[in-house]
Design a protein around this motif. Structure first.
Motif, PDB file in Angstrom:
ATOM      1  N   ARG A  26       0.815  -1.217   0.000  1.00 34.39           N
ATOM      2  CA  ARG A  26       0.000   0.000   0.000  1.00 34.39           C
ATOM      3  C   ARG A  26       0.847   1.264   0.000  1.00 34.39           C
ATOM      4  N   ILE A  27       2.099   1.147   0.441  1.00 40.10           N
ATOM      5  CA  ILE A  27       2.993   2.309   0.401  1.00 40.10           C
ATOM      6  C   ILE A  27       4.106   2.103  -0.618  1.00 40.10           C
ATOM      7  N   GLY A  28       3.881   1.168  -1.538  1.00 42.83           N
ATOM      8  CA  GLY A  28       4.797   1.006  -2.658  1.00 42.83           C
ATOM      9  C   GLY A  28       6.026   0.167  -2.398  1.00 42.83           C
ATOM     10  N   LEU A  29       6.044  -0.653  -1.338  1.00 42.34           N
ATOM     11  CA  LEU A  29       7.214  -1.484  -1.040  1.00 42.34           C
ATOM     12  C   LEU A  29       7.153  -2.783  -1.845  1.00 42.34           C
ATOM     13  N   PRO A  30       8.310  -3.292  -2.298  1.00 40.15           N
ATOM     14  CA  PRO A  30       8.331  -4.557  -3.041  1.00 40.15           C
ATOM     15  C   PRO A  30       8.086  -5.742  -2.126  1.00 40.15           C
ATOM     16  N   THR A  31       7.664  -6.850  -2.706  1.00 46.38           N
ATOM     17  CA  THR A  31       7.253  -7.996  -1.892  1.00 46.38           C
ATOM     18  C   THR A  31       8.421  -8.783  -1.299  1.00 46.38           C
ATOM     19  N   ILE A  32       9.549  -8.855  -1.989  1.00 50.91           N
ATOM     20  CA  ILE A  32      10.645  -9.727  -1.545  1.00 50.91           C
ATOM     21  C   ILE A  32      11.081  -9.438  -0.110  1.00 50.91           C
ATOM     22  N   PRO A  33      11.458  -8.203   0.244  1.00 52.62           N
ATOM     23  CA  PRO A  33      11.878  -7.970   1.631  1.00 52.62           C
ATOM     24  C   PRO A  33      10.737  -8.128   2.628  1.00 52.62           C
ATOM     25  N   LEU A  34       9.499  -7.903   2.185  1.00 54.97           N
ATOM     26  CA  LEU A  34       8.359  -8.050   3.087  1.00 54.97           C
ATOM     27  C   LEU A  34       8.095  -9.515   3.420  1.00 54.97           C
ATOM     28  N   PHE A  35       8.285 -10.407   2.448  1.00 51.30           N
ATOM     29  CA  PHE A  35       8.188 -11.846   2.736  1.00 51.30           C
ATOM     30  C   PHE A  35       9.245 -12.245   3.767  1.00 51.30           C
ATOM     31  N   MET A  36      10.469 -11.721   3.597  1.00 45.35           N
ATOM     32  CA  MET A  36      11.538 -11.986   4.569  1.00 45.35           C
ATOM     33  C   MET A  36      11.157 -11.451   5.940  1.00 45.35           C
ATOM     34  N   GLY A 126      27.431  -7.551  -5.649  1.00 46.80           N
ATOM     35  CA  GLY A 126      27.594  -7.217  -7.058  1.00 46.80           C
ATOM     36  C   GLY A 126      26.393  -7.432  -7.951  1.00 46.80           C
ATOM     37  N   ILE A 127      25.440  -8.291  -7.554  1.00 44.62           N
ATOM     38  CA  ILE A 127      24.331  -8.651  -8.448  1.00 44.62           C
ATOM     39  C   ILE A 127      23.036  -8.003  -7.978  1.00 44.62           C
ATOM     40  N   SER A 128      22.401  -7.242  -8.845  1.00 41.01           N
ATOM     41  CA  SER A 128      21.144  -6.581  -8.502  1.00 41.01           C
ATOM     42  C   SER A 128      19.971  -7.545  -8.623  1.00 41.01           C
ATOM     43  N   SER A 129      18.818  -7.098  -8.180  1.00 42.97           N
ATOM     44  CA  SER A 129      17.612  -7.925  -8.251  1.00 42.97           C
ATOM     45  C   SER A 129      16.903  -7.692  -9.578  1.00 42.97           C
ATOM     46  N   ILE A 328      19.502   4.900 -14.377  1.00 44.85           N
ATOM     47  CA  ILE A 328      20.187   3.604 -14.504  1.00 44.85           C
ATOM     48  C   ILE A 328      20.716   3.162 -13.139  1.00 44.85           C
ATOM     49  N   SER A 329      21.418   4.075 -12.458  1.00 42.14           N
ATOM     50  CA  SER A 329      22.052   3.737 -11.181  1.00 42.14           C
ATOM     51  C   SER A 329      21.047   3.293 -10.139  1.00 42.14           C
ATOM     52  N   LEU A 330      19.932   4.017 -10.021  1.00 39.23           N
ATOM     53  CA  LEU A 330      18.989   3.749  -8.944  1.00 39.23           C
ATOM     54  C   LEU A 330      18.031   2.607  -9.266  1.00 39.23           C
ATOM     55  N   THR A 331      17.751   2.372 -10.544  1.00 36.07           N
ATOM     56  CA  THR A 331      16.840   1.277 -10.895  1.00 36.07           C
ATOM     57  C   THR A 331      17.443  -0.076 -10.565  1.00 36.07           C
ATOM     58  N   VAL A 332      18.754  -0.220 -10.745  1.00 30.92           N
ATOM     59  CA  VAL A 332      19.422  -1.508 -10.479  1.00 30.92           C
ATOM     60  C   VAL A 332      20.114  -1.514  -9.119  1.00 30.92           C
ATOM     61  N   LEU A 333      19.689  -0.618  -8.226  1.00 30.42           N
ATOM     62  CA  LEU A 333      20.319  -0.536  -6.902  1.00 30.42           C
ATOM     63  C   LEU A 333      19.867  -1.657  -5.974  1.00 30.42           C
ATOM     64  N   SER A 334      18.626  -2.069  -6.060  1.00 35.88           N
ATOM     65  CA  SER A 334      18.081  -3.051  -5.116  1.00 35.88           C
ATOM     66  C   SER A 334      18.759  -4.408  -5.250  1.00 35.88           C
ATOM     67  N   ARG A 335      18.889  -5.081  -4.126  1.00 36.72           N
ATOM     68  CA  ARG A 335      19.383  -6.455  -4.093  1.00 36.72           C
ATOM     69  C   ARG A 335      18.256  -7.327  -3.554  1.00 36.72           C
TER      70      ARG A 335
END
Length: 400
Positions: A26-36, A126-129, A328-335
């Protein structure tokens, strides 16, 4: 665990993961860290309700999540897309990997946790999500922006690197006690990969005849069996189940049934991957993350620096401006998913106990705040010299 208890724990895990992710969405957070986060909250190391006392009880089902996740990635992967992108995309992706993986390796050695641990940290940092990056492009309406093709090219190069990296890393983590044993382990893994690559190159028609059917039910049964069987064989040969699943997905991506398989596997991937991330959270003790707070903070700052530098270089090589470089930099920042794959391998190999909480904290921070920062990239671009005009032009630029 009794059957009733196991079913309650499993159903509760699905619901807990879904509810936490829904609230965060509801506040725009991705699901992966929320599942964790759900796994941490309802795990045995946190006060309150513990849905699962022993994370090992979900091991097989969580592994299915990893298998479907990498299998789907293989289905989406296409070497043709990299070739069509030309040398500039390949070079940009290579620069990104060299800066981020190289920086991660140096950081790993600087921590002094061990050589094998440093090699894991190199991949983690080194590897983004891919999942978060591609979802961001769609959710932010930037898929039509000129720099988005470059971002997707970087992701493709990362996927190729990941496949090779996992294949090389697995024998190293297996703890072979001599050069001969390590060479034999790597030889088996390499031979298996060559066999699957040859099958992808020359055996597509055979695989196509095996899986293709007009009945969706039978198609699901066939590709599920192939994915799990190949993952199991890969694990036995020391390649890792993740890369085995990726390779069979790559093979099936060239079959006539590939579009239907992508559609049918999607809900399986989403459901079981949620359990994979949830199960990883179960194994994390919040207090352990506090013990590695400083290394996590340093790694996050270094990742931001590496990403900005790589984004700037990639943008310059493709004649983009500062605003596109920020995007570019910020889109591939997440892991995200790949870091947790490496964490799972590290835990199974019995590496330094600080690795798992470090990776959990690092992924949580970047997966939570990465998308929030990326969604405000136009604001950051305004801080650059001449960036206000370019940001305003970009904000009204191509959208889809």
């Amino acid at each position: 665990m009794a059957l009733g208890d196991a079913l309650i724990a499993l159903g509760g895990s699905f619901l807990a993961a879904g509810i936490i992710a829904r609230l965060g969405g509801r506040i725009g957070l991705p699901t992966i860290p929320l599942f964790m986060l759900a796994g941490i909250i309802f795990g045995p190391h946190t006060p309150g309700l513990a849905l699962v006392e022993n994370p090992a009880d979900l091991k097989v089902i969580a592994t299915l999540g990893l298998i479907f996740l990498l299998f789907y990635l293989g289905l989406e992967f296409s070497l043709d897309s990299l070739i069509a992108g030309g040398s500039r995309l390949a070079l940009a992706g290579t620069v990104y990997i060299l800066l981020n993986v190289g920086g991660g390796l140096i950081f790993g050695f600087a921590l002094g946790w061990g050589t094998r641990e440093a090699l894991v940290l190199a991949g983690v940092v080194g590897i983004s999500s891919s999942a978060i990056a591609t979802k961001l492009l769609v959710d932010l309406g930037r898929i039509g922006n000129p720099e988005s093709r470059l971002i997707l090219g970087i992701i493709v190069v990362e996927d190729i690197f990941l496949a090779l990296y996992l294949a090389v890393l697995q024998p190293v983590l297996s703890g072979a006690d001599s050069f001969a044993a390590a060479a034999l382990s790597f030889g088996k893994a390499f031979a298996f990969l060559i066999a699957l690559t040859a099958l992808a190159r020359w055996g597509t028609r055979l695989v196509d005849r095996l899986v293709t059917t007009k009945d969706d039910e039978l198609l699901v049964v066939m590709f599920t069996g192939l994915a799990i069987l190949t993952a199991g064989v890969a694990e036995e040969l020391g390649v890792s189940d993740a890369i085995g699943a990726f390779m069979i997905g790559l093979i099936l991506s060239s079959t006539k049934a590939a579009p239907r398989i992508r559609r049918l596997v999607h809900p399986l991937r989403d459901a079981f991957a949620a359990l994979f991330f949830f199960a990883f959270g179960l194994s994390i003790e919040p207090g352990d993350m506090l013990s590695v707070a400083w290394p996590v903070a340093i790694a996050v700052m270094l990742t931001l620096v590496f990403n900005v530098a790589a984004g700037a270089l990639a943008a310059r090589m493709n004649s983009f401006g500062a605003t596109q470089a920020v995007n570019i930099s910020l889109t591939v920042l997440s892991r995200g998913e790949f870091a947790l794959v490496l964490a799972t391998m590290a835990v199974a190999a019995g590496l330094d106990g600080r690795l798992a909480p470090f990776i959990a904290g690092y992924v949580l921070i970047l997966a939570l705040f990465g998308p929030l920062i990326a969604s405000r990239s136009e604001w950051f671009a305004r801080l650059l010299p001449g960036g206000r005009e370019r940001a305003e032009a970009l904000s009204t630029g191509p959208r889809s």
